[in-house]
Scaffold this motif. Structure first.
Motif, PDB file in Angstrom:
ATOM      1  N   LYS A 325      39.160  53.029  44.745  1.00 33.85           N
ATOM      2  CA  LYS A 325      40.202  51.996  44.785  1.00 33.85           C
ATOM      3  C   LYS A 325      39.752  50.780  43.992  1.00 33.85           C
ATOM      4  O   LYS A 325      38.569  50.415  44.005  1.00 33.85           O
ATOM      5  CB  LYS A 325      40.515  51.587  46.226  1.00 33.85           C
ATOM      6  N   LEU A 326      40.705  50.173  43.322  1.00 33.23           N
ATOM      7  CA  LEU A 326      40.472  48.909  42.633  1.00 33.23           C
ATOM      8  C   LEU A 326      41.451  47.874  43.165  1.00 33.23           C
ATOM      9  O   LEU A 326      42.616  48.183  43.429  1.00 33.23           O
ATOM     10  CB  LEU A 326      40.685  49.062  41.123  1.00 33.23           C
ATOM     11  N   LYS A 327      40.967  46.634  43.314  1.00 35.31           N
ATOM     12  CA  LYS A 327      41.823  45.526  43.740  1.00 35.31           C
ATOM     13  C   LYS A 327      41.510  44.309  42.884  1.00 35.31           C
ATOM     14  O   LYS A 327      40.359  44.096  42.491  1.00 35.31           O
ATOM     15  CB  LYS A 327      41.590  45.172  45.212  1.00 35.31           C
ATOM     16  N   ALA A 328      42.546  43.524  42.619  1.00 33.65           N
ATOM     17  CA  ALA A 328      42.344  42.267  41.888  1.00 33.65           C
ATOM     18  C   ALA A 328      43.515  41.349  42.171  1.00 33.65           C
ATOM     19  O   ALA A 328      44.640  41.809  42.404  1.00 33.65           O
ATOM     20  CB  ALA A 328      42.212  42.514  40.394  1.00 33.65           C
ATOM     21  N   THR A 329      43.251  40.055  42.164  1.00 30.93           N
ATOM     22  CA  THR A 329      44.299  39.046  42.315  1.00 30.93           C
ATOM     23  C   THR A 329      44.328  38.184  41.062  1.00 30.93           C
ATOM     24  O   THR A 329      43.277  37.720  40.591  1.00 30.93           O
ATOM     25  CB  THR A 329      44.056  38.172  43.548  1.00 30.93           C
ATOM     26  N   MET A 438      47.074  43.071  42.906  1.00 30.00           N
ATOM     27  CA  MET A 438      47.131  44.387  42.274  1.00 30.00           C
ATOM     28  C   MET A 438      46.206  45.355  43.009  1.00 30.00           C
ATOM     29  O   MET A 438      45.106  44.984  43.433  1.00 30.00           O
ATOM     30  CB  MET A 438      46.698  44.301  40.810  1.00 30.00           C
ATOM     31  N   GLU A 439      46.664  46.600  43.140  1.00 26.39           N
ATOM     32  CA  GLU A 439      45.844  47.661  43.718  1.00 26.39           C
ATOM     33  C   GLU A 439      46.084  48.951  42.944  1.00 26.39           C
ATOM     34  O   GLU A 439      47.203  49.219  42.493  1.00 26.39           O
ATOM     35  CB  GLU A 439      46.199  47.909  45.183  1.00 26.39           C
ATOM     36  N   TRP A 451      49.608  53.090  41.866  1.00 28.20           N
ATOM     37  CA  TRP A 451      49.666  51.723  41.326  1.00 28.20           C
ATOM     38  C   TRP A 451      50.558  50.915  42.252  1.00 28.20           C
ATOM     39  O   TRP A 451      51.693  51.290  42.540  1.00 28.20           O
ATOM     40  CB  TRP A 451      50.241  51.756  39.915  1.00 28.20           C
ATOM     41  N   GLN A 452      50.027  49.788  42.737  1.00 28.09           N
ATOM     42  CA  GLN A 452      50.803  48.946  43.647  1.00 28.09           C
ATOM     43  C   GLN A 452      50.577  47.485  43.295  1.00 28.09           C
ATOM     44  O   GLN A 452      49.438  47.060  43.080  1.00 28.09           O
ATOM     45  CB  GLN A 452      50.384  49.214  45.095  1.00 28.09           C
ATOM     46  N   ALA A 453      51.661  46.731  43.234  1.00 27.30           N
ATOM     47  CA  ALA A 453      51.561  45.321  42.853  1.00 27.30           C
ATOM     48  C   ALA A 453      52.530  44.497  43.682  1.00 27.30           C
ATOM     49  O   ALA A 453      53.665  44.913  43.936  1.00 27.30           O
ATOM     50  CB  ALA A 453      51.859  45.148  41.373  1.00 27.30           C
ATOM     51  N   ALA A 527      49.171  40.081  34.627  1.00 28.86           N
ATOM     52  CA  ALA A 527      48.539  40.851  35.699  1.00 28.86           C
ATOM     53  C   ALA A 527      48.548  42.347  35.396  1.00 28.86           C
ATOM     54  O   ALA A 527      47.526  43.034  35.539  1.00 28.86           O
ATOM     55  CB  ALA A 527      49.247  40.568  37.025  1.00 28.86           C
ATOM     56  N   ASN A 528      49.690  42.870  34.971  1.00 25.90           N
ATOM     57  CA  ASN A 528      49.793  44.305  34.717  1.00 25.90           C
ATOM     58  C   ASN A 528      48.831  44.781  33.638  1.00 25.90           C
ATOM     59  O   ASN A 528      48.109  45.766  33.811  1.00 25.90           O
ATOM     60  CB  ASN A 528      51.232  44.658  34.297  1.00 25.90           C
ATOM     61  N   GLU A 529      48.825  44.072  32.515  1.00 27.45           N
ATOM     62  CA  GLU A 529      48.031  44.535  31.377  1.00 27.45           C
ATOM     63  C   GLU A 529      46.540  44.240  31.534  1.00 27.45           C
ATOM     64  O   GLU A 529      45.686  44.984  31.031  1.00 27.45           O
ATOM     65  CB  GLU A 529      48.567  43.920  30.092  1.00 27.45           C
ATOM     66  N   ALA A 530      46.207  43.160  32.235  1.00 26.02           N
ATOM     67  CA  ALA A 530      44.792  42.889  32.494  1.00 26.02           C
ATOM     68  C   ALA A 530      44.240  43.876  33.521  1.00 26.02           C
ATOM     69  O   ALA A 530      43.102  44.356  33.399  1.00 26.02           O
ATOM     70  CB  ALA A 530      44.612  41.456  32.983  1.00 26.02           C
ATOM     71  N   PHE A 531      45.042  44.197  34.531  1.00 28.59           N
ATOM     72  CA  PHE A 531      44.583  45.156  35.543  1.00 28.59           C
ATOM     73  C   PHE A 531      44.464  46.563  34.950  1.00 28.59           C
ATOM     74  O   PHE A 531      43.551  47.318  35.294  1.00 28.59           O
ATOM     75  CB  PHE A 531      45.548  45.162  36.729  1.00 28.59           C
ATOM     76  N   LEU A 532      45.366  46.908  34.038  1.00 31.50           N
ATOM     77  CA  LEU A 532      45.246  48.199  33.370  1.00 31.50           C
ATOM     78  C   LEU A 532      43.949  48.268  32.577  1.00 31.50           C
ATOM     79  O   LEU A 532      43.304  49.325  32.496  1.00 31.50           O
ATOM     80  CB  LEU A 532      46.445  48.429  32.449  1.00 31.50           C
TER      81      LEU A 532
END
Length: 735
Positions: A325-329, A438-439, A451-453, A527-532
């Protein structure tokens, strides 16, 4: 250039409003002099967006006037619209003049926002021109006694294959445009026959701006005009308790209505001095949250609803079952427009009619708000567009128009109000703070299974932002809290088996919200593109390859491949972990609002490890916006948006204490400087047989994630809080 109006000139100019009506204009300036726009006597001029003459007037010389509800805020819309009209009517570009944003003359084409001017408004003009062209050909066939199929048009002259010709002007007596409805099925020209559209045309507004002959709203003057300044409260929500009239000279007029307080004088400097010296007592209010805990404030704000914006499979279950799992805010600070030229407007009340000269992006909407605020019938309020400093979204233009209108109504004289810098920075609507969680769930091979945001930002409650002056005066303004349509691009353009994106709408936000360039889409794409990118690193996959693998859109893939080619992505050098100035490359991609405009970007950055300072050295953009009307103008748009968004990405943050905004000047609200502008490389993917799409906003959205990803590539640390100021970057660099 100072424009002056006399009542006699207004009446004389108004008398010519017929099918052949055109306004006096210096075509070398490519701008209708505001003093030459009549303010009364319009009679039968239609403004319905369904009627041809709402858009087009042709005089007996063959000169064409285009009336557009969309306005040119410095984006090149005027030139593009003139190209579209001249192309479809087959008249010379030099024969076209454009009047924009005048509610008495121009159809309501909606606000100039969302990169929809050409895509929507320009196509309305195209269809109106095509309808007119078809009608003119029919009339010419009767005049020349020749079949329509044997006719051709060049420079506004209809030629018959058998001989003979007739000009548009000569056909006017038989043309009845008032009864001609726009027919969207009228045949438009084939792109193969284009002579103007798709060609780089010099923007018509640039020469007069360069040579200082352009009339900005700040230059506009009326006879007998007063200069006004508004005295702002020391805190948002403060109540005006008392005013000492003796603290200013008797020649200064004071306007007070509720908590709205202003002064007016015949001389602008006298008005400024009076505003500074007027003694007023206000209540003490401390309504704002602690800036250092703004994210906690956002999370603690009452939630009005959870708006699911995309759902594929079962993201909750897949995430729970994923072995990795990955998480980020991600967070984006409150930002302001920071228009370099302070907002300005002129208003005059005469014979029961309120006229406001305004640079607002939506003069028709402003007209409705002013009518509500002034308690006047809509037909008694007119807004006339005059350009101001460039604006990308809802800045102070509408508010200063309300200030001027309130004063003009109270004093019975024309009033010019220009905001001061502290008004602009302190009181224009702000882009609200955003927090995004983001998760992702990955399988053992590193492939994304879930993918969950969740995006936290204010509720949208109305089509307009409340006018500041109306709010202070306790008057209605046909508006309410509106941060823009910020849920767009919460969705992602990638093919994952389980996806869930949710907009958590909040009941309030600290400062009056408005839409700032690419509202929501920029924050969401960051958020989407940095988390990707974080997923790509965790999976050991090249970020470009991951995007291509998870995409089933050929045009999107082509756009990504093009940016990879022009930037040399696949041959980029690896970051040196020992370099004091580290270099990194980052990539990002977007399909704007998931239904138009493909754009991909690569940023090359240099990061000073010791200070955390970031400089973007080069920025590459590949963009597919369908049919390109004016390639040079399109590049202008992209370049401008890259520069402005780099400023927002690296520097811009509104500061405030418990009472009010404290970043009231350029030293406390920094923007990008000329030496910091990178080399910008643009590759336009022109598709002349496709519909034209919006240009500017899509480019804005890809800038922050490209820079964030490049910073990680350079120093191995993630920056998830925007702006990426040196302290933020330095804190992210691993020891």
């Amino acid at each position: 250039m100072n424009a002056t109006i006399s009542r006699r000139r207004l009446v004389q100019a108004a008398a010519g409003l017929v099918v052949s009506f055109t306004l006096p204009v210096d075509r070398a300036l490519a701008q209708v002099n505001p003093a030459d726009i009549p303010t009364e006597g319009f009679g039968g001029k239609p403004v319905s967006p369904t009627i041809v003459e709402s858009y087009i007037a042709i005089d007996r010389r063959g000169q064409v006037t285009l009336y557009a509800g969309k306005v040119d805020l410095g984006t090149g819309v005027q030139t593009a619209f003139m190209q579209i009209l001249a192309e479809e009517l087959d008249v010379p570009f030099s024969a076209v003049t454009m009047i924009q944003g005048d509610t008495a003359l121009c159809p309501d084409q909606g606000p100039t926002n969302g990169s929809m001017s050409v895509q929507a408004g320009g196509m309305q003009v195209r269809h109106a021109a095509a309808t007119a062209r078809r009608e003119l050909l029919t009339l010419a066939a009767r005049h020349l006694k020749a079949p329509v199929s044997t006719l051709s048009i060049k420079d506004g002259v209809v030629h018959a294959a058998s001989g003979g010709s007739v000009t548009y002007g000569e056909l006017l007596p038989a043309w009845k445009p008032l009864t001609l409805n726009v027919d969207n099925a009228a045949p438009v020209k084939s792109p193969a026959d284009y002579k103007l559209v798709g060609k780089s045309m010099p923007r018509v507004d640039i020469p007069p701006k360069i040579f200082a002959t352009f009339t900005y709203v700040q230059d506009f003057r009326l006879p007998g005009m007063l200069h006004g300044r508004v005295i702002r409260p020391p805190a948002g929500g403060a109540t005006l308790l008392s005013v000492d009239h003796s603290s200013v000279p008797a020649s200064v007029q004071i306007v007070r209505k509720g908590n709205f307080l202003a002064v007016a004088a015949t001389d602008e400097w006298a008005a400024i001095k009076a505003a500074r010296s007027l003694k007023a007592t206000w209540s003490d209010v401390q309504n704002l949250p602690d800036q250092d805990k703004i994210s906690d404030y956002v999370r603690s704000t009452k939630v009005t609803r959870d708006q699911v914006t995309s759902a594929v499979g079962n993201a909750d279950s897949a995430l729970a079952a994923a072995p990795r799992k990955l998480k980020a805010t991600y967070e984006v600070a409150i930002q302001t427009h920071g228009s370099i030229g302070p907002s300005c407007s002129v208003a005059a009340m005469e014979d029961g009619v309120m006229t406001v000269w305004t640079p607002a992006q939506s003069s028709h909407n402003l007209r409705k708000q002013l009518a509500a605020m002034l308690n006047m019938p809509l037909e008694k309020v007119r807004c006339i567009y005059i350009a101001g400093a460039g604006c990308y979204g809802r800045n102070g233009f509408e508010d200063v128009g309300a200030d001027a209108a309130l004063m003009a109504q109270a004093l019975g004289k024309p009033v010019r109000v220009q905001w001061m810098r502290q008004d602009e920075h302190g009181w224009d609507p702000k882009a609200p703070p955003v927090v995004i969680d983001m998760e992702a769930g990955l399988d053992e091979a590193g492939k994304v299974q879930a993918w969950q945001a969740t995006f936290l930002y204010p509720e949208t409650t109305s089509g307009n932002v409340t006018l500041l002056g109306a709010d202070l005066a306790g008057l209605p303004s046909d508006g309410g809290m509106n941060p823009g349509n910020i849920v767009n691009n919460t969705q992602i353009p990638y093919r994952f088996p389980n996806i869930k994106t949710t907009a958590r709408r909040l009941a309030s936000t600290p400062l009056r919200p408005g839409w700032l360039r690419t509202p929501g889409r920029m924050q969401n794409t960051f958020a989407n593109e940095a988390f990707l990118d974080e997923i790509a690193v965790a999976s050991g996959v090249d970020p470009l390859n991951l995007r291509l693998q998870m995409m089933d859109d050929p045009r999107g893939a082509a756009t990504l491949q093009r940016v990879a080619e022009i930037s040399g992505w696949r041959h980029r050098p690896k970051a040196d972990p020992h370099a004091a100035i580290a270099t990194g490359w980052g990539i990002s991609y977007l399909k704007y609002e998931m239904d138009r405009t493909y754009v991909a970007a690569v940023a090359q950055v240099a990061v000073d490890r010791s200070s955390g300072a970031v400089q973007v050295k080069r920025f590459f953009v590949a963009q597919d916006c369908g049919q390109v009307i004016n390639p040079d103008g399109t590049r202008n748009q992209i370049e401008g948006n890259v520069i402005q968004t780099l400023s927002r990405t690296l520097k811009e943050r509104v500061t405030f204490d418990r009472r009010m905004v404290t970043s009231l000047d350029w030293s406390t609200y920094s923007i990008l400087t000329f030496p910091e502008i990178p080399e910008i490389v643009i590759d336009l993917i022109d598709r002349p047989n496709s519909p034209p799409w919006g240009v500017g906003e899509a480019t804005t959205a890809v800038v922050p994630p490209a820079v964030s990803n490049a910073i990680f590539a350079a120093v191995g640390g993630r920056v998830r809080s925007m702006p990426f100021t040196p302290d933020v970057v330095k804190a992210a660099i691993p020891a």
